[in-house]
Design a protein around this motif. Structure first.
Motif, PDB file in Angstrom:
ATOM      1  N   MET A   1       0.835  -1.202   0.000  1.00 31.85           N
ATOM      2  CA  MET A   1       0.000   0.000   0.000  1.00 31.85           C
ATOM      3  C   MET A   1       0.875   1.260   0.000  1.00 31.85           C
ATOM      4  N   ALA A   2       0.337   2.309  -0.534  1.00 33.36           N
ATOM      5  CA  ALA A   2       1.016   3.602  -0.544  1.00 33.36           C
ATOM      6  C   ALA A   2      -0.037   4.690  -0.375  1.00 33.36           C
ATOM      7  N   GLU A   3       0.421   5.898  -0.112  1.00 31.62           N
ATOM      8  CA  GLU A   3      -0.490   7.036  -0.036  1.00 31.62           C
ATOM      9  C   GLU A   3       0.073   8.175  -0.864  1.00 31.62           C
ATOM     10  N   ARG A   4      -0.784   8.764  -1.673  1.00 24.42           N
ATOM     11  CA  ARG A   4      -0.407   9.920  -2.475  1.00 24.42           C
ATOM     12  C   ARG A   4      -1.532  10.951  -2.405  1.00 24.42           C
ATOM     13  N   PRO A   5      -1.205  12.213  -2.571  1.00 24.30           N
ATOM     14  CA  PRO A   5      -2.241  13.250  -2.499  1.00 24.30           C
ATOM     15  C   PRO A   5      -2.975  13.434  -3.817  1.00 24.30           C
ATOM     16  N   ILE A   6      -4.229  13.827  -3.710  1.00 29.59           N
ATOM     17  CA  ILE A   6      -4.947  14.365  -4.853  1.00 29.59           C
ATOM     18  C   ILE A   6      -5.184  15.840  -4.547  1.00 29.59           C
ATOM     19  N   PHE A   7      -5.219  16.660  -5.588  1.00 29.15           N
ATOM     20  CA  PHE A   7      -5.317  18.103  -5.418  1.00 29.15           C
ATOM     21  C   PHE A   7      -6.633  18.592  -5.998  1.00 29.15           C
ATOM     22  N   LEU A   8      -7.436  19.226  -5.144  1.00 25.36           N
ATOM     23  CA  LEU A   8      -8.783  19.638  -5.508  1.00 25.36           C
ATOM     24  C   LEU A   8      -8.870  21.165  -5.535  1.00 25.36           C
ATOM     25  N   PRO A   9      -9.165  21.767  -6.686  1.00 25.30           N
ATOM     26  CA  PRO A   9      -9.313  23.230  -6.730  1.00 25.30           C
ATOM     27  C   PRO A   9     -10.545  23.651  -5.939  1.00 25.30           C
ATOM     28  N   SER A  10     -10.404  24.699  -5.141  1.00 27.87           N
ATOM     29  CA  SER A  10     -11.520  25.168  -4.328  1.00 27.87           C
ATOM     30  C   SER A  10     -12.031  26.499  -4.864  1.00 27.87           C
ATOM     31  N   ARG A  11     -13.004  27.051  -4.183  1.00 27.35           N
ATOM     32  CA  ARG A  11     -13.534  28.366  -4.530  1.00 27.35           C
ATOM     33  C   ARG A  11     -13.285  29.356  -3.392  1.00 27.35           C
ATOM     34  N   LYS A  12     -12.250  29.055  -2.567  1.00 22.16           N
ATOM     35  CA  LYS A  12     -11.938  29.895  -1.422  1.00 22.16           C
ATOM     36  C   LYS A  12     -10.601  30.599  -1.657  1.00 22.16           C
ATOM     37  N   ALA A  13     -10.610  31.916  -1.554  1.00 20.84           N
ATOM     38  CA  ALA A  13      -9.392  32.676  -1.824  1.00 20.84           C
ATOM     39  C   ALA A  13      -8.271  32.348  -0.840  1.00 20.84           C
ATOM     40  N   HIS A  14      -8.634  31.991   0.405  1.00 17.96           N
ATOM     41  CA  HIS A  14      -7.599  31.723   1.404  1.00 17.96           C
ATOM     42  C   HIS A  14      -7.084  30.293   1.315  1.00 17.96           C
ATOM     43  N   ARG A  15      -7.744  29.445   0.542  1.00 17.64           N
ATOM     44  CA  ARG A  15      -7.312  28.055   0.393  1.00 17.64           C
ATOM     45  C   ARG A  15      -7.617  27.612  -1.029  1.00 17.64           C
ATOM     46  N   LEU A  16      -6.722  27.930  -1.928  1.00 15.59           N
ATOM     47  CA  LEU A  16      -6.946  27.675  -3.342  1.00 15.59           C
ATOM     48  C   LEU A  16      -7.078  26.194  -3.651  1.00 15.59           C
ATOM     49  N   VAL A  17      -6.298  25.383  -2.955  1.00 11.30           N
ATOM     50  CA  VAL A  17      -6.242  23.954  -3.256  1.00 11.30           C
ATOM     51  C   VAL A  17      -6.382  23.129  -1.984  1.00 11.30           C
ATOM     52  N   GLU A  18      -7.256  22.140  -2.043  1.00 10.85           N
ATOM     53  CA  GLU A  18      -7.375  21.181  -0.946  1.00 10.85           C
ATOM     54  C   GLU A  18      -6.546  19.946  -1.303  1.00 10.85           C
ATOM     55  N   GLU A  19      -5.715  19.519  -0.382  1.00 12.75           N
ATOM     56  CA  GLU A  19      -4.848  18.350  -0.594  1.00 12.75           C
ATOM     57  C   GLU A  19      -5.375  17.192   0.248  1.00 12.75           C
ATOM     58  N   VAL A  20      -5.716  16.086  -0.401  1.00 14.80           N
ATOM     59  CA  VAL A  20      -6.299  14.929   0.279  1.00 14.80           C
ATOM     60  C   VAL A  20      -5.423  13.709   0.027  1.00 14.80           C
ATOM     61  N   GLY A  21      -4.944  13.074   1.097  1.00 13.94           N
ATOM     62  CA  GLY A  21      -4.148  11.867   0.965  1.00 13.94           C
ATOM     63  C   GLY A  21      -5.048  10.666   0.733  1.00 13.94           C
ATOM     64  N   VAL A  22      -4.668   9.826  -0.238  1.00 12.28           N
ATOM     65  CA  VAL A  22      -5.462   8.646  -0.583  1.00 12.28           C
ATOM     66  C   VAL A  22      -4.557   7.415  -0.558  1.00 12.28           C
ATOM     67  N   ALA A  23      -4.966   6.403   0.199  1.00 10.64           N
ATOM     68  CA  ALA A  23      -4.229   5.135   0.270  1.00 10.64           C
ATOM     69  C   ALA A  23      -4.689   4.223  -0.861  1.00 10.64           C
ATOM     70  N   PHE A  24      -3.748   3.516  -1.476  1.00 11.98           N
ATOM     71  CA  PHE A  24      -4.101   2.639  -2.593  1.00 11.98           C
ATOM     72  C   PHE A  24      -3.042   1.546  -2.753  1.00 11.98           C
ATOM     73  N   LEU A  25      -3.380   0.535  -3.521  1.00 16.96           N
ATOM     74  CA  LEU A  25      -2.463  -0.578  -3.775  1.00 16.96           C
ATOM     75  C   LEU A  25      -1.344  -0.119  -4.695  1.00 16.96           C
ATOM     76  N   TRP A  26      -0.102  -0.305  -4.250  1.00 14.88           N
ATOM     77  CA  TRP A  26       1.068   0.161  -5.002  1.00 14.88           C
ATOM     78  C   TRP A  26       1.733  -1.000  -5.717  1.00 14.88           C
ATOM     79  N   HIS A  27       2.013  -0.811  -7.000  1.00 18.92           N
ATOM     80  CA  HIS A  27       2.713  -1.810  -7.802  1.00 18.92           C
ATOM     81  C   HIS A  27       4.165  -1.376  -7.948  1.00 18.92           C
ATOM     82  N   LYS A  28       5.086  -2.179  -7.439  1.00 23.77           N
ATOM     83  CA  LYS A  28       6.498  -1.836  -7.501  1.00 23.77           C
ATOM     84  C   LYS A  28       7.023  -1.934  -8.927  1.00 23.77           C
TER      85      LYS A  28
END
Length: 232
Positions: A1-28
């Motif tokens: 397993m690994a975790e990588r962020p996804i980046f979500l554009p927001s509509r808030k001037a003080h927080r342009l981008v929301e960063e969300v960590g997502v766990a998933f199956l990692w292939h070496k």
């Protein structure tokens, strides 16, 4: 397993981008098909959390749009004419304690730019200089993000297509090792458009710094000790 962020554009001037960590199956493995498997796994895991569709912004993307928007392929127009890859512009603009900027990197191939030995043998990174304009290290992603926005701004026809996506990913980006990310920059571009700030930020780096600072201070990469180790 690994975790990588996804980046979500927001509509808030003080927080342009929301960063969300997502766990998933990692292939070496380093083969391109293995990396594409990881993109599919990451997107599938994100979809289960309600984040879809996503666009992979890298040369490993299954979509031509994602490949075109990678830092290796996206071109920055120079003030004196001509175009260079965003990756070459970023690496060639670095200033260190003992040298730089090494603008001859502008003429290098994108994949060779970050391998230039001077980038690791010139001491501590102290800032960036591009076309006689200095950029600080704070806000932390400001120079990379601004280069990305400047490069993409002339192609605003992409915006309608980008608005279709809930967020953006870059399978090569590991937040434990790096700060700048083309997927975050892409999300920032979309967020600025939603806030009607895109034109002024693309035309003025000073204005972009002003807009980005509140967002940057709230991002995970603002951790002082982590930031210190990455720039050392």
């Amino acid at each position: 397993m690994a975790e990588r962020p996804i980046f979500l554009p927001s509509r808030k001037a003080h927080r342009l981008v929301e960063e969300v960590g997502v766990a998933f199956l990692w292939h070496k493995g380093m083969a391109p098909f293995q990396k594409r498997k990881n993109v599919l796994e990451l997107h599938a895991a994100a979809a289960e959390l309600g984040y879809e569709p996503l666009l992979e912004v890298s040369t490993k993307s299954e979509e031509k749009l994602g490949q075109r928007l990678s830092a290796f392929n996206l071109k920055v127009e120079l003030g004196g004419g001509g175009f260079i890859s965003l990756e070459c512009a970023f690496q060639g603009s670095k200033m260190f304690e003992n040298g730089g900027p090494y603008t001859d990197i502008f003429a290098a191939e994108s994949r060779d730019a970050k391998r230039d030995a001077r980038l690791s043998n010139s001491g501590k990174l102290v800032g960036f200089q591009f076309e006689e304009q200095d950029f600080p290290l704070i806000p932390k992603t400001v120079f990379y993000d601004w280069l990305y926005i400047r490069a993409l701004y002339p192609y605003r026809d992409f915006l309608q297509r980008l608005q279709h996506y809930a967020g953006f990913t870059d399978i090569e980006f590991n937040p434990q090792k790096s700060i700048n990310c083309q997927a975050r920059s892409c999300a920032t571009y979309v967020a600025l458009d939603r806030l009607n700030l895109l034109a002024e930020c693309a035309m003025s780096s000073a204005r972009f710094m002003q807009v980005l600072l509140p967002d940057s201070l709230e991002q995970p990469h603002s951790d002082k000790e982590r930031q210190k180790s990455m720039f050392s």
